[in-house]
Enzyme design. Structure first.
Site, mmCIF file in Angstrom:
data_model
loop_
_atom_site.group_PDB
_atom_site.id
_atom_site.type_symbol
_atom_site.label_atom_id
_atom_site.label_comp_id
_atom_site.label_asym_id
_atom_site.label_seq_id
_atom_site.Cartn_x
_atom_site.Cartn_y
_atom_site.Cartn_z
ATOM 1 N N CYS A 89 44.869 47.800 42.867
ATOM 2 C CA CYS A 89 45.546 48.269 41.661
ATOM 3 C C CYS A 89 45.192 49.735 41.386
ATOM 4 C CB CYS A 89 45.218 47.358 40.485
ATOM 5 S SG CYS A 89 46.356 47.542 39.081
ATOM 6 N N HIS A 208 45.875 41.582 42.406
ATOM 7 C CA HIS A 208 44.434 41.418 42.200
ATOM 8 C C HIS A 208 43.901 40.139 42.852
ATOM 9 C CE1 HIS A 208 43.565 44.531 39.076
ATOM 10 N NE2 HIS A 208 44.858 44.421 38.851
ATOM 11 N N GLU A 210 40.875 39.394 43.470
ATOM 12 C CA GLU A 210 39.602 39.007 42.860
ATOM 13 C C GLU A 210 39.797 38.099 41.655
ATOM 14 O OE1 GLU A 210 40.789 42.601 40.424
ATOM 15 O OE2 GLU A 210 41.025 41.897 42.497
#
Length: 237
Positions: A89, A208, A210
């Site tokens: 990002c 994302h 994560e």
């Protein structure tokens, strides 16, 4: 492999990335402060991560100021020497601003901030190496996005080079793997969600992973993507 996660003023996904790498992937991971002029004892077998967030408040352009942080000089040198660098990002935006990745991230097509789950599919050398190396993950991943400037753009010559070199890592698609206008959340050219550099040691993506690493969150597709970083030696060979 050791991971370093850079913390910029305005980063808000650094802890997410630290926790995902340390607790979900059981890897050694250390935070790296943006004002540091030394990245410590990282070898080219290790990986430095630029996390998501709003570095320096996204003034000027997203990532434009962070690109001049003291630590970025060392990270650029690290990448130029073959070290692995991964941006998510805002980290992707910083990599493009610093010239470590080609192209740019523009305002979303509809001029609106997007925060939702999307589907992406593996492409290029990532798909060839990952899916053929018996780490057979699903070709379609459900991964969250959260950005206002995530529309990837590159001129015609750059786009053709990305395609011919297999540098496109991920494309936006629907849950069946089909690229449709509706499945492209930000209007990215050619549905591009992530790319690599020509040397295949610098990786950037808008979604994302994560945030999708735990069964507690109901989604572990991101864990599959981060796990692939552990195979980066095979990927760049």
């Amino acid at each position: 492999m050791k991971f370093g996660v850079v913390v910029f003023p305005g980063s808000n996904c650094d802890r997410d990335m630290l926790d995902a790498l340390q607790y979900d992937l059981n890897q050694e991971v250390v935070p790296l402060w943006h004002k540091s002029e030394d990245i410590g004892s990282f070898s080219t077998e290790d990986c430095i991560v630029l996390p998501g967030g709003f570095s320096y408040g996204d003034y000027l352009r997203c990532g434009a100021i962070a690109r001049f942080s003291p630590i970025m000089k060392r990270i650029i040198e690290f990448a130029e020497n073959g070290g692995k660098v991964y941006g998510v990002c805002n980290g992707f935006q910083i990599l493009c601003e610093s010239g470590l990745l080609p192209g740019a991230l523009l305002r979303n097509e509809r001029q609106q901030y997007i925060c939702k789950n999307v589907f992406i599919k593996a492409d290029g050398f990532y798909r060839e190496r990952i899916l053929d190396d018996k780490a057979v993950f699903s070709e379609v991943y459900k991964i969250p996005v959260a950005h206002g400037e995530g529309r990837y753009y590159a001129d015609t010559a750059t786009l053709e080079q990305l395609k011919s070199n297999g540098q496109i890592l991920f494309r936006y698609c629907n849950e069946n793997g089909t690229e449709t206008p509706e499945s492209n959340p930000n209007g990215s050219i050619d549905h591009i969600a992530g790319i690599s550099n020509e040397g295949r040691n610098v990786f950037g993506m808008m979604p994302h992973p994560e945030r999708a690493c735990s069964s507690v969150l109901g989604n572990e597709d991101g864990k599959k993507i981060l796990t692939s970083l552990l195979m980066a030696k095979q990927l760049v060979a």
